[in-house]
Design a protein around this motif. Structure first.
Motif, PDB file in Angstrom:
ATOM      1  N   UNK A 245       0.844  -1.191   0.000  1.00  0.00           N
ATOM      2  CA  UNK A 245       0.000   0.000   0.000  1.00  0.00           C
ATOM      3  C   UNK A 245       0.884   1.247   0.000  1.00  0.00           C
ATOM      4  N   UNK A 246       0.729   2.089  -1.021  1.00  0.00           N
ATOM      5  CA  UNK A 246       1.485   3.342  -1.105  1.00  0.00           C
ATOM      6  C   UNK A 246       0.783   4.426  -0.317  1.00  0.00           C
ATOM      7  N   UNK A 247      -0.513   4.553  -0.513  1.00  0.00           N
ATOM      8  CA  UNK A 247      -1.312   5.479   0.287  1.00  0.00           C
ATOM      9  C   UNK A 247      -2.772   5.043   0.226  1.00  0.00           C
ATOM     10  N   UNK A 248      -3.533   5.565   1.164  1.00  0.00           N
ATOM     11  CA  UNK A 248      -4.981   5.337   1.190  1.00  0.00           C
ATOM     12  C   UNK A 248      -5.635   6.607   1.715  1.00  0.00           C
ATOM     13  N   UNK A 249      -6.594   7.154   0.969  1.00  0.00           N
ATOM     14  CA  UNK A 249      -7.241   8.398   1.357  1.00  0.00           C
ATOM     15  C   UNK A 249      -8.756   8.201   1.384  1.00  0.00           C
ATOM     16  N   UNK A 250      -9.409   8.984   2.223  1.00  0.00           N
ATOM     17  CA  UNK A 250     -10.864   8.943   2.323  1.00  0.00           C
ATOM     18  C   UNK A 250     -11.488   9.740   1.186  1.00  0.00           C
ATOM     19  N   UNK A 251     -12.498   9.163   0.557  1.00  0.00           N
ATOM     20  CA  UNK A 251     -13.249   9.816  -0.521  1.00  0.00           C
ATOM     21  C   UNK A 251     -14.733   9.561  -0.269  1.00  0.00           C
ATOM     22  N   UNK A 252     -15.568  10.581  -0.341  1.00  0.00           N
ATOM     23  CA  UNK A 252     -16.999  10.376  -0.087  1.00  0.00           C
ATOM     24  C   UNK A 252     -17.688   9.601  -1.211  1.00  0.00           C
ATOM     25  N   UNK A 253     -18.060   8.351  -0.922  1.00  0.00           N
ATOM     26  CA  UNK A 253     -18.835   7.546  -1.872  1.00  0.00           C
ATOM     27  C   UNK A 253     -18.157   7.454  -3.236  1.00  0.00           C
ATOM     28  N   UNK A 254     -16.911   6.931  -3.314  1.00  0.00           N
ATOM     29  CA  UNK A 254     -16.203   6.867  -4.611  1.00  0.00           C
ATOM     30  C   UNK A 254     -16.830   5.831  -5.531  1.00  0.00           C
ATOM     31  N   UNK A 255     -16.765   6.120  -6.865  1.00  0.00           N
ATOM     32  CA  UNK A 255     -17.357   5.200  -7.847  1.00  0.00           C
ATOM     33  C   UNK A 255     -16.356   4.763  -8.925  1.00  0.00           C
ATOM     34  N   UNK A 256     -15.568   5.717  -9.458  1.00  0.00           N
ATOM     35  CA  UNK A 256     -14.659   5.394 -10.551  1.00  0.00           C
ATOM     36  C   UNK A 256     -13.316   6.063 -10.366  1.00  0.00           C
ATOM     37  N   UNK A 257     -12.289   5.568 -11.063  1.00  0.00           N
ATOM     38  CA  UNK A 257     -10.942   6.143 -10.970  1.00  0.00           C
ATOM     39  C   UNK A 257     -10.233   5.971 -12.310  1.00  0.00           C
ATOM     40  N   UNK A 258      -9.430   6.976 -12.694  1.00  0.00           N
ATOM     41  CA  UNK A 258      -8.585   6.863 -13.880  1.00  0.00           C
ATOM     42  C   UNK A 258      -7.295   7.638 -13.636  1.00  0.00           C
ATOM     43  N   UNK A 259      -6.255   7.309 -14.423  1.00  0.00           N
ATOM     44  CA  UNK A 259      -4.942   7.936 -14.290  1.00  0.00           C
ATOM     45  C   UNK A 259      -4.685   8.776 -15.526  1.00  0.00           C
ATOM     46  N   UNK A 260      -4.285  10.057 -15.328  1.00  0.00           N
ATOM     47  CA  UNK A 260      -3.920  10.924 -16.445  1.00  0.00           C
ATOM     48  C   UNK A 260      -2.476  10.663 -16.849  1.00  0.00           C
ATOM     49  N   UNK A 261      -2.033  11.289 -17.949  1.00  0.00           N
ATOM     50  CA  UNK A 261      -0.701  11.020 -18.489  1.00  0.00           C
ATOM     51  C   UNK A 261       0.411  11.442 -17.548  1.00  0.00           C
ATOM     52  N   UNK A 262       0.154  12.412 -16.654  1.00  0.00           N
ATOM     53  CA  UNK A 262       1.186  12.869 -15.722  1.00  0.00           C
ATOM     54  C   UNK A 262       1.000  12.246 -14.338  1.00  0.00           C
ATOM     55  N   UNK A 263       0.263  11.111 -14.270  1.00  0.00           N
ATOM     56  CA  UNK A 263       0.042  10.348 -13.040  1.00  0.00           C
ATOM     57  C   UNK A 263      -0.884  11.038 -12.049  1.00  0.00           C
ATOM     58  N   UNK A 264      -1.530  12.134 -12.441  1.00  0.00           N
ATOM     59  CA  UNK A 264      -2.606  12.650 -11.610  1.00  0.00           C
ATOM     60  C   UNK A 264      -3.797  11.695 -11.704  1.00  0.00           C
ATOM     61  N   UNK A 265      -4.625  11.717 -10.678  1.00  0.00           N
ATOM     62  CA  UNK A 265      -5.770  10.808 -10.617  1.00  0.00           C
ATOM     63  C   UNK A 265      -7.071  11.603 -10.628  1.00  0.00           C
ATOM     64  N   UNK A 266      -8.086  11.045 -11.280  1.00  0.00           N
ATOM     65  CA  UNK A 266      -9.434  11.598 -11.196  1.00  0.00           C
ATOM     66  C   UNK A 266     -10.329  10.525 -10.598  1.00  0.00           C
TER      67      UNK A 266
END
Length: 613
Positions: A400-421
């Motif tokens: 595990x690198x990190x774990x963060x709280x997100x209110x009711x998460x549904x989807x995730x994707x990675x952008x080209x510069x490793x930012x996350x949405x």
């Protein structure tokens, strides 16, 4: 003093409006510190149809129209003053405008012309019609010009009153009458006392942020190099394929033509992606450069009034820009063709599938109710758990690198510069590669966001379940660009984009179908029977996550059938790549940096499969 030639050169670079390409008329400043003619801005806003917003034509930053209209935008009086000053002054020894050979000694205020003693008597005064003109010495003319330049601006509320004080409570320059009325209980100080202090602070901020320009230039250069490499690679690939074509059998000739088209499509997609990334880098560079240029001119030529009008805002703007860094992911251009064999590793048409996908790795994420999964180019796996309300990053070694709280998460994707949405209860959240929350966007645009992905232009696509549409955002300002309606879906959940075309793959869970949709909303294929779940060929049972690989295969997490289905890029069934003996309730699917299939199960297990030789 500046010469007229210098003025002309300066005007081409600093005094020219970016819209009309002429010298500024009534120049007005936008919050991004780009200047335009007031008339040009009015026409631009009217043509864009944005109504209450102004989109900067240079950096595309959006700002609201001030209350009271565009006329309330701050005048760039500093720029106007520079223009007037440079026009009214020439080099120290002014030459006679009549004979052009003698040093001028007089200036006619009516003719607006310099004269030497001889030309004044014989050319000017000798003409009866000119005898009533006012002739002054050159030194007196210079004094008048300097007095005009040095004159303080006057208060627009109290006629004839100079703006000589600064109200620290309201951050505004005021006159003496303003202090006696609206600002009588405020802390008002002499503007000269604070202007020099703020000049030093502005200059310090300018020195810090201007260093970033070289970073953006390097990033821009890197993208240009990648573009050149891509062009060279595709040209060589096409040439090799055409040479090989003459030596292979008739059937392979048909395939060869198809391979050329795919190589060009892939290169075009890659070039489009690089161009979008380069455009983002250039916009950021332009924004920094223009703000630095304004700050530099403000410090060097601005009056106390002008400095204090912009001091706090421009320092805040430069502080904001100082934290901006260019991000360029170096991508190798993998477009090759080896003589004597088909391009197996790249084109994928002749990939040899394994009879049974081989399990090459698995781990328990300890996250029940996994809804989506994504993988970065570095091999980091990102999971979102709706029940736990967590975003978790897992290293390639399953730590595990990190774990963060997100209110009711549904989807995730990675952008080209490793930012996350991450899509969640309050819209779309942007996170850094270290898990820091950077920004939230999409509020008001999306009712119930679920699936999220990135298209070939670098835009962010978000699936809105309730409104049955796909919202498209730019990845720089996160502005809504488009909404793509998918009315054929009962419950559109997750999305993916084919790499060599703009087709969007949408999973309709309750409708038991997967659709291919163009950016215009046209359906190009459908797999599954609408409203009827099943396990046979042509059927799906509550499909969930979808993804594509580098050659256009479509992978579907067929949840209730406990399998992963593979379609061709035109929606035709190819095979069931993973079956119920290998996975249980697959919810998320993605491909990793090795081209392997990664499957996230509802219960928290994550499994990686190799599916081709």
């Amino acid at each position: 003093m500046a010469s007229k030639k210098l003025y002309e050169e300066f005007s081409d670079n600093f005094l020219t409006c970016h819209i009309c390409l002429h010298e500024y008329e009534d120049p007005r400043l936008l919050p991004c510190y780009h200047t335009f003619c007031l008339t040009c801005l009015a026409q631009h806003v009217a043509a864009s149809g944005t109504g209450g917003n102004i989109t900067c034509p240079v950096c595309r930053q959006e700002a609201p129209v001030p209350p009271g209209g565009l006329e309330k935008l701050v005048r760039n009086f500093f720029l106007s003053k520079v223009k007037d000053f440079m026009l009214k002054t020439e080099k120290k020894d002014k030459m006679c405008g009549n004979c052009h050979s003698q040093v001028a000694q007089f200036y006619c205020q009516d003719c607006k012309h310099f004269f030497c003693e001889k030309c004044r008597q014989k050319q000017h005064n000798a003409k009866k019609i000119l005898r009533g003109h006012t002739m002054i010495s050159v030194s007196d003319h210079d004094k008048q010009v300097q007095e005009e330049i040095d004159a303080s601006l006057f208060c627009d509320k109290h006629k004839g009153q100079q703006l000589t004080f600064y109200c620290t409570d309201d951050d505004v320059v005021v006159c003496r009458d303003c202090i006696l009325t609206k600002h009588n209980k405020h802390n008002c100080v002499d503007i000269a006392d604070v202007a020099e202090i703020h000049k030093v602070k502005i200059n310090s901020a300018f020195n810090d942020v201007s260093k970033n320009i070289s970073l953006f230039e390097k990033a821009e250069s890197e993208i240009s190099k990648q573009q050149k490499d891509t062009t060279n690679a595709v040209n060589k690939t096409v040439a090799d394929i055409q040479q090989q074509e003459a030596d292979i059998i008739k059937e392979v000739q048909r395939i060869s033509a198809q391979l050329i088209a795919e190589a060009i499509d892939h290169a075009a997609t890659h070039m489009k992606s690089l161009e979008a990334e380069k455009d983002r880098i250039q916009l950021q560079k332009v924004s920094i450069h223009s703000t630095c240029e304004f700050a530099k001119q403000l410090v060097q030529h601005g009056s106390h009034t002008e400095v204090m009008t912009h001091a706090k805002k421009i320092r805040a703007r430069m502080k904001e820009l100082n934290n901006v860094r260019p991000t360029v992911q170096v991508k190798r251009t993998e477009i090759t063709f080896s003589k004597g064999r088909l391009p197996v590793d790249f084109f994928g048409r002749v990939k040899k599938w394994l009879n049974t996908a081989s399990l090459v790795g698995e781990f328990d994420s300890s996250m029940k109710d996994v809804w989506d999964i994504s993988c970065s180019q570095r091999g980091t796996i990102y999971l979102v758990s709706n029940r736990l309300g967590k975003l978790t990053a897992i290293s390639p070694s399953h730590k595990v690198i990190f774990q963060v709280d997100v209110p009711d998460p549904r989807g995730v994707t990675v952008l080209s510069d490793d930012r996350l949405v991450v899509t969640c209860d309050d819209g779309c959240r942007m996170y850094s590669s270290s898990g820091k929350h950077v920004k939230t966007f999409g509020q008001g645009d999306i009712s119930n966001p679920h699936g999220v992905t990135v298209n070939n232009n670098g835009h962010i696509l978000v699936c809105d379940v309730d409104n049955r549409c796909i919202c498209v955002y730019d990845a720089v300002q996160y502005n809504l660009i488009n909404k793509i309606s998918v009315p054929m879906c009962e419950d559109p959940l997750y999305i993916a984009v084919l790499p060599c075309r703009d087709t969007i793959v949408v999973s309709d869970s309750d409708g038991h179908c997967v659709y291919g949709v163009t950016p215009q909303g046209d359906v190009v294929f459908q797999y599954g029977t609408p409203g009827e779940g099943g396990s046979g060929d042509g059927y799906l049972d509550y499909p969930w996550g979808v993804c594509t690989d580098s050659v256009g295969h479509i992978f579907i997490a067929d949840q209730s059938n406990n399998r992963v289905v593979v379609l061709s890029s035109d929606g035709q069934l190819l095979r069931y790549v993973v079956g119920q003996q290998q996975v249980s309730r697959p919810t998320g699917v993605t491909t990793d940096n090795k081209g392997q299939l990664v499957v996230g199960e509802y219960g928290g297990e994550v499994k990686t499969f190799r599916f081709v030789h």
